[in-house]
Design an enzyme around this catalytic site. Structure first.
Site, PDB file in Angstrom:
ATOM      1  N   LYS A  31       0.820  -1.210   0.000  1.00 34.66           N
ATOM      2  CA  LYS A  31       0.000   0.000   0.000  1.00 34.66           C
ATOM      3  C   LYS A  31       0.858   1.268   0.000  1.00 34.66           C
ATOM      4  CE  LYS A  31      -0.159   0.415   4.858  1.00 34.66           C
ATOM      5  NZ  LYS A  31      -0.273   1.521   5.748  1.00 34.66           N
ATOM      6  N   THR A  32       1.991   1.230   0.682  1.00 31.14           N
ATOM      7  CA  THR A  32       2.833   2.425   0.692  1.00 31.14           C
ATOM      8  C   THR A  32       3.329   2.727  -0.716  1.00 31.14           C
ATOM      9  OG1 THR A  32       3.528   1.796   2.903  1.00 31.14           O
ATOM     10  CG2 THR A  32       4.777   3.533   1.838  1.00 31.14           C
ATOM     11  N   ASP A 214      -3.675   7.556   4.926  1.00 25.16           N
ATOM     12  CA  ASP A 214      -3.140   6.212   5.150  1.00 25.16           C
ATOM     13  C   ASP A 214      -3.806   5.600   6.374  1.00 25.16           C
ATOM     14  OD1 ASP A 214      -1.510   4.043   4.832  1.00 25.16           O
ATOM     15  OD2 ASP A 214       0.236   4.954   5.801  1.00 25.16           O
ATOM     16  N   GLU A 215      -3.813   4.290   6.476  1.00 24.53           N
ATOM     17  CA  GLU A 215      -4.372   3.587   7.653  1.00 24.53           C
ATOM     18  C   GLU A 215      -5.762   4.109   8.003  1.00 24.53           C
ATOM     19  OE1 GLU A 215      -2.828   1.081   8.765  1.00 24.53           O
ATOM     20  OE2 GLU A 215      -0.665   1.407   8.934  1.00 24.53           O
ATOM     21  N   GLN A 245      -7.272  -4.948   9.705  1.00 24.62           N
ATOM     22  CA  GLN A 245      -6.176  -4.591  10.598  1.00 24.62           C
ATOM     23  C   GLN A 245      -6.532  -3.437  11.529  1.00 24.62           C
ATOM     24  OE1 GLN A 245      -2.036  -4.869   9.045  1.00 24.62           O
ATOM     25  NE2 GLN A 245      -3.047  -5.059   7.066  1.00 24.62           N
ATOM     26  N   ARG A 627       2.498 -10.895  10.114  1.00 23.76           N
ATOM     27  CA  ARG A 627       3.830 -10.300  10.206  1.00 23.76           C
ATOM     28  C   ARG A 627       4.881 -11.266   9.675  1.00 23.76           C
ATOM     29  NH1 ARG A 627       2.375  -6.045   9.406  1.00 23.76           N
ATOM     30  NH2 ARG A 627       0.391  -7.117   9.189  1.00 23.76           N
TER      31      ARG A 627
END
Length: 801
Positions: A31-32, A214-215, A245, A627
DNA sequence: GTGACCTCAGTTTTT
DNA sequence: CTGAGGTCAC
């Protein structure tokens, strides 16, 4: 710009033109990359200029990363972008328009510790402090503010609600009076600014042609409204996030912001990034199975090109010690088996910090270097906060809260009696001349329209009393006040002079306040640490100044409040395994991940069984699992020490939800054997890293050896001292350190032997010179060769056997 | 200001 | 059990 390395949905998001865009970005889906490429594309294609783009993140780290990566793509063409956290962005707007919402540009930001203490003070003043806890009240106030509500929104209910209703308005009044805001206010006041001064909102709305968030799953109601204000004109709002998330619901994050985005923004394009570039099929399949059970989510299924992989291991340990030991051993074994692995490839995740202790012990026992993420941040240390309070009073003389903190720190003979009289004087003046309205709970709203002039600040009252305005204050006390005032005035003159560098101002504050002499005077190890911390603070200020030439004091203070740490880009620990909570692990990835304590009541954590809470635990588990890149090892213990009792916990439901085909199938006996075989294999295959924390491991070993073998010929009982924090002043000097001591134990006169050897986990070997006290407050004066004498405040523990 | 003692509550924590 | 606070007597 080269878009070849983007997959089709990524490219779609990057190339999306105008209009709202929702990017549902699964874990590890890049996504970044999408965000940064989108920014780069908009600028390269000339859709807008850099300063017409606003990109908002949650963490400073994410903001930094975004800035760096766009700069990499665009070079100087990226200059002028607005990239920042919600809070930093809003603070920037707020400083510019402070007067319009009843602040000055020098306003102070109170962090959560300040908040808690302020609430504590208010509770005390209302004689409610015995029955109610500041934290509880604060969390209710925060919850309201997160939702964008004020005290008037409270509906009378139970006792607690009534207390909140009394405390909240006073709390707000105190902040206003002191030209201060809490974290929520930074956003709320901007919202207030936008609503009361639409022209400001419009100007910004027009300026930002493109807004990216973002987020997005972590946004709360207030943030949602802010974003709305800033994107209502052009409607070019792109949000990126993953509802799966969302793990900060308890902090006010509202998943429905992302779940309902498409409904709220007609015509929004929805792009799903479902290809995961991080994990093996084994890991991803298991994580998908766990998250799939959450009812409320955007349907999506992550997939990976990395088919197969090593099956997931579930280890059942007899108790928490065995579990920790298994983890430490397995890290050793896996590291030894594969020479490409370094310890920094390993992470151990747990639900609560409390679990780290047992794990740390096992890591030390097996000499596995590690770092624990989390704990008290640098700027939360009491000595650092003390000096910052001095600086904050310089920047904002209305800050009564800070003034109270420093008026007798270091002790300068201004006790409660004197200070109470000063406060009484101030109250009387305020009531008498009618200039300043007294705190009036009825008439206060959350966000005042107009600044109410304060007739007399606490500092002014102190000054007046120092000049003899209050006859009840004795001459001796008055002199002390006068000296204090003179010191502050001298510092403030220097601060306002503008000639002095900020770092030098801090040095002067440390010296002129008497703080330095105070710490130097007692010579204990805690004081030594605290002086070191103050030196570090000064260096941090100097560093800030070279990064921000011409910065003024309040800008530094803001940066401290908003960036938490000294802007130390997280140290890339090479040869150390990482221990941290699942929350702390969000956004990170590791080749090998352990998740410990997967037990009912622990993970999932037991709390009020609301459906929302249950979902969040499951998302937390999903975050933890995703993770892992190559290997995932899940552990649980049949029984575990919690507080002083031993509890039996059933395995976590999450374990049962993982499909068999993703699990390594092996009998328990085999599991134990293979774990055991790894012992001793370490260090042959892989180069053994040698770093700082290994010293601690060595010490630990020696400590174990000493205890087991007994000293010179005579078998002596052994005990440990734990704790070691400075009481009263609240220092964190040796917190967490442990020492083991050989001593002669006398049942009746439980005492240490002067001359006995001591091994301290931080300071090494030493000799007891003297001691005093028992129990929690035992104090040992220990001589450490080369480091002089140190006083260790410690807890005395009876020998285990 | 310090030592001794008492009591209380023990999730997570981007800002 | 353990750490953080608070109180009370000198």
């Amino acid at each position: 710009m080269n878009l070849d390395h983007l997959n089709p949905p990524q490219r779609e998001a990057v190339l999306h033109g105008d209009g709202p865009l929702l990017v549902l970005a699964g874990a590890g889906s890049g996504k970044t990359r999408v965000l940064t490429h989108r920014v780069a594309r908009l600028i390269e294609e000339g859709a807008c200029r850099p300063w017409e783009i606003l990109a908002v993140t949650f963490t400073n780290k994410a903001a930094r990363e975004m800035r760096e990566r766009t700069r990499k793509l665009l070079g100087d063409a990226a200059e002028g972008l607005w990239v920042g956290t919600f809070h930093a962005t809003c603070a920037r707007i707020l400083r510019r328009h402070a007067e319009r919402v009843g602040l000055t540009p020098a306003f102070t930001i109170y962090d959560d510790d300040d908040q808690r203490r302020l609430i504590g003070q208010i509770l005390k003043s209302l004689s409610l402090s015995e029955r109610f806890q500041a934290r509880e009240i604060l969390s209710k106030i925060d919850r309201g503010k997160n939702a964008g509500q004020g005290p008037e929104s409270l509906s009378p209910g139970d006792w607690v609600a009534d207390v909140v209703a009394r405390v909240w308005p006073i709390y707000e009044a105190r902040l206003r009076e002191e030209d201060a805001v809490d974290f929520n206010d930074i956003l709320l006041r901007v919202l207030d600014l936008f609503e009361k001064h639409p022209e400001v909102a419009q100007e910004l709305d027009r300026k930002f042609r493109y807004v990216l968030v973002d987020e997005f799953q972590d946004t709360n109601r207030v943030q949602y409204r802010l974003v709305d204000h800033l994107s209502s004109g052009w409607k070019n709002l792109a949000v990126v996030g993953d509802d799966d998330q969302s793990i900060y619901g308890w902090r006010g994050a509202d998943v429905s912001n992302i779940l309902g985005f498409a409904d709220d923004h007609p015509g929004a394009r929805v792009v799903k990034l479902e290809q995961n570039y991080r994990s093996t099929g084994m890991i991803l399949g298991a994580a998908n199975a766990v998250i799939a059970r959450n009812p409320q989510r955007h349907p999506k299924t992550l997939w990976t090109a990395r088919d197969g992989g090593v099956p997931i291991v579930i280890e059942t340990a007899d108790d928490d010690r065995v579990e920790a030991d298994f983890i430490a051993r397995t890290i050793r074994r896996l590291c030894a088996e594969d020479s490409r692995r370094t310890l920094s490839d390993f992470a151990v995740l747990y639900r609560t910090h409390a679990m780290s202790r047992q794990l740390e012990e096992a890591m030390r026992a097996l000499k596995v270097p590690y770092v624990v993420v989390g704990g008290q941040p640098f700027y939360a240390r009491s000595e650092v906060k003390d000096i910052l309070a001095y600086l904050r009073v310089m920047a904002n003389p209305r800050g009564a809260f800070d003034l109270e903190r420093i008026i007798n720190t270091p002790p300068r003979g201004i006790g409660d009696t004197t200070f109470d009289r000063v406060k009484a004087y101030r109250e009387a003046r305020a009531a008498g001349d009618g200039g300043r309205p007294r705190l009036d709970a009825e008439n206060l709203s959350l966000l005042p329209a107009v600044e109410e002039p304060v007739a007399m600040t606490l500092l002014e009252a102190v000054q007046a009393c120092a000049a003899g305005a209050e006859p009840t204050i004795a001459a001796a006390a008055r002199k002390k006040l006068a000296a204090f005032v003179a010191m502050l005035e001298e510092l403030r003159a220097l601060a306002l002079g503008g000639k002095l560098r900020l770092g030098d101002l801090a040095i002067l504050a440390i010296e002129k306040s008497g703080y330095k002499a105070w710490l130097e005077g007692d010579g204990s190890m805690e004081s030594h640490d605290r002086l070191d911390n103050l030196n570090e603070l000064v260096s941090a200020i100097h560093a800030f100044e070279s990064d921000h030439p011409g910065a003024v004091l309040s800008e530094f203070l803001e940066s401290v409040a908003l960036t938490g740490t000294a802007d130390s880009a997280d140290g890339v620990a090479k040869g150390e395994a990482t221990l941290m909570t699942v929350h702390a692990a969000k956004g990170l990835e590791y080749p090998v991940v352990f998740i410990a304590g997967l037990e009912e009541g622990i993970f999932p954590q037991r709390r009020e069984d609301t459906l929302a809470a249950e979902g969040e635990e499951r998302r937390l588990c999903y975050v933890a699992m995703t993770r892992a890149m190559d290997r995932l090892i899940l552990t649980h213990a049949r029984q575990r020490r919690q507080f002083d009792e031993i509890r039996r916990n059933a395995p976590s439901v999450f374990l049962a939800e993982i499909p068999q085909e993703h699990l390594a199938r092996r009998p328990a006996a085999a599991a134990r054997a293979s774990a055991g075989s790894g012992y001793g294999g370490f260090g042959r295959g892989a180069p053994q890293p040698r770093r700082g924390s290994e010293a601690a491991a060595d010490e630990f070993d020696q400590r174990v050896d000493e205890g087991g073998g007994g000293g010179a010929g005579r078998s002596q009982p052994r005990t440990t001292l734990s704790g070691a924090g400075l009481r009263g002043a609240g220092g964190a000097g040796g917190a967490g350190a442990t020492a083991s001591v050989t001593y002669e134990y006398d049942q009746d006169d439980e005492s240490f032997r002067v001359g006995a050897r001591v091994r301290h986990s931080k300071f090494g070997e030493g000799t007891i010179r003297s001691f005093s006290g028992r129990g929690q407050d035992a104090r040992l004066v220990i001589h450490f060769p080369g480091q002089g004498e140190r006083t260790i405040v410690a807890r005395f523990i009876e020998p285990a056997d």
